[in-house]
Design a protein around this motif. Structure first.
Motif, mmCIF file in Angstrom:
data_model
loop_
_atom_site.group_PDB
_atom_site.id
_atom_site.type_symbol
_atom_site.label_atom_id
_atom_site.label_comp_id
_atom_site.label_asym_id
_atom_site.label_seq_id
_atom_site.Cartn_x
_atom_site.Cartn_y
_atom_site.Cartn_z
ATOM 1 N N ALA A 136 -20.051 -8.395 -33.211
ATOM 2 C CA ALA A 136 -21.137 -8.305 -33.542
ATOM 3 C C ALA A 136 -21.582 -8.177 -35.500
ATOM 4 O O ALA A 136 -22.581 -7.578 -35.269
ATOM 5 N N GLY A 137 -20.745 -9.331 -36.118
ATOM 6 C CA GLY A 137 -21.753 -9.156 -37.160
ATOM 7 C C GLY A 137 -21.294 -7.892 -37.763
ATOM 8 O O GLY A 137 -21.463 -8.809 -39.406
ATOM 9 N N LEU A 138 -20.311 -7.989 -38.002
ATOM 10 C CA LEU A 138 -19.873 -6.545 -38.901
ATOM 11 C C LEU A 138 -18.946 -7.882 -39.783
ATOM 12 O O LEU A 138 -18.328 -8.585 -39.563
ATOM 13 N N GLY A 139 -18.806 -7.582 -40.956
ATOM 14 C CA GLY A 139 -17.464 -8.301 -41.712
ATOM 15 C C GLY A 139 -15.972 -7.416 -41.552
ATOM 16 O O GLY A 139 -15.847 -5.966 -41.759
ATOM 17 N N VAL A 140 -15.443 -7.496 -40.949
ATOM 18 C CA VAL A 140 -13.624 -6.944 -40.627
ATOM 19 C C VAL A 140 -12.628 -7.942 -41.614
ATOM 20 O O VAL A 140 -12.555 -9.731 -41.239
ATOM 21 N N GLY A 179 -11.078 -5.330 -33.007
ATOM 22 C CA GLY A 179 -11.353 -6.177 -34.240
ATOM 23 C C GLY A 179 -12.737 -7.520 -34.492
ATOM 24 O O GLY A 179 -13.329 -7.821 -34.957
ATOM 25 N N LEU A 180 -12.758 -7.638 -32.483
ATOM 26 C CA LEU A 180 -13.488 -9.224 -32.317
ATOM 27 C C LEU A 180 -14.672 -8.864 -31.907
ATOM 28 O O LEU A 180 -15.885 -8.908 -32.521
ATOM 29 N N HIS A 217 -20.503 -3.850 -46.818
ATOM 30 C CA HIS A 217 -18.957 -3.813 -46.642
ATOM 31 C C HIS A 217 -18.967 -3.913 -48.321
ATOM 32 O O HIS A 217 -17.217 -4.139 -48.753
ATOM 33 N N ARG A 218 -19.250 -5.401 -49.058
ATOM 34 C CA ARG A 218 -18.823 -5.479 -50.609
ATOM 35 C C ARG A 218 -18.598 -4.555 -51.300
ATOM 36 O O ARG A 218 -17.988 -3.607 -52.142
ATOM 37 N N THR A 248 -24.679 -5.226 -33.057
ATOM 38 C CA THR A 248 -24.932 -5.834 -33.900
ATOM 39 C C THR A 248 -25.188 -5.333 -34.660
ATOM 40 O O THR A 248 -25.024 -5.360 -36.197
ATOM 41 N N GLY A 249 -23.621 -3.885 -35.067
ATOM 42 C CA GLY A 249 -23.477 -2.959 -35.285
ATOM 43 C C GLY A 249 -25.351 -2.015 -36.757
ATOM 44 O O GLY A 249 -26.113 -2.154 -35.522
#
Ligand code: IPD
Length: 267
Positions: free
Chosen positions: A226-230, A220-221, A251-252, A145-146
């Motif tokens: 895991a819920g990250l922004g990629v 990347g997948l 992320h922003r 889940t990061g």
């Protein structure tokens, strides 16, 4: 009907486990035939080629109509199948050469241009990260889940450098400007592993310009699932200009710093 991502993952995992053992055993016998590729810093070993040949042969035997793109020999064309495999036989070749235990075999499966399954395996530690699109990301059966952090100032970032001198200079300048705003930086030496470490929260986020698709397709997948922004920068998807994988809560902020420092620019 389209191939089932879970079945593609099963084939990927079985193939990568055997390929990882091949890479590990070749390293144990000593690395021979080191050559440089694009620049003096860009090395390739006999194991890169042997592992790639092995994986392509396995995939061709089991799924003869699929396309395969590999780092070392380029592409094998498919015929009529929507599936394309994306392989980095040894991601982290410099670590492999030096005996640093941070390298991976990385294999992803695309269906109609979308990555739907991926596996990254470290042959030394046996760490294995997997994901299917919509099915989550896992390491050893544990769902990932990061880190979930929300403050860029607390972020431990992974990044890396390309092999071209002008590009590295630019990347080092970006790093110089970014480092006051984050907790610290790690340069592990294998982009696929960086992405998987971000997926499990052992790094918070990862960014790198200049990656090839085989460096980031599987990892990347795993990060995305895991819920990250990629993403890339400025609305672009992940690609050669930038791969940015970060928890949604930072992320922003990280994206905006990378834009401010022109991280996707330069050579
Ligand atoms: C490299 C590694 C490295 C990254 C480079 C890649 P390779 O892949 O992933 O961490 O910084 O950009 O080229 O050449 O070892 O397969």
């Amino acid at each position: 009907e389209p191939p089932d991502p879970a079945q593609l993952l099963d084939l990927a995992v079985a193939t990568v486990r055997a390929a990882a053992e091949l890479a590990r055993s070749m390293r144990a016998e000593g690395v021979r035939s080191v050559r440089t590729k694009s620049t003096e810093t860009d090395v390739v070993t006999a194991a890169d080629h042997a592992v790639e040949r092995y994986v392509i042969a396995q995939l061709r035997e089991r799924r003869p109509y699929d396309a395969v793109v590999g780092e070392e020999s380029g592409s094998v064309n498919g015929s009529g199948s929507p599936v394309r495999w994306i392989l980095d036989p040894i991601d982290g070749t410099v670590n492999y050469l030096y005996g640093l235990p941070v390298y991976a075999v990385s294999l992803a499966a695309e269906v109609d241009g979308v990555v739907v399954a991926g596996v990254v395996r470290n042959p030394v530690t046996g760490d294995e990260w997997t994901a299917t699109r919509g099915g989550g990301a896992f390491r050893d059966g544990r769902r990932l889940t990061g880190s979930g952090i929300t403050d860029l100032g607390q972020a431990l970032l992974g990044t890396g450098f390309g092999y071209d001198a002008a590009r590295r200079r630019h990347q080092a300048e970006v790093l110089t400007r970014l480092i006051p705003y984050v907790r610290d930086i790690r340069r592990m030496g294998a982009a696929s592993i960086d992405l998987c470490l971000a997926a499990e929260g052992a790094l918070d986020a990862v960014y790198e310009k200049g990656l090839n698709v085989w460096d980031h397709a599987a990892g990347g997948l795993v990060a995305e699932e895991a819920g990250l922004g990629v993403t890339g920068l400025a609305g672009a998807g992940p690609g050669p200009d930038m791969v940015l994988a970060a928890p949604k809560g930072i992320h922003r902020a990280l994206h905006d710093r990378l834009v401010e420092f022109d991280a996707a620019g330069g050579p």
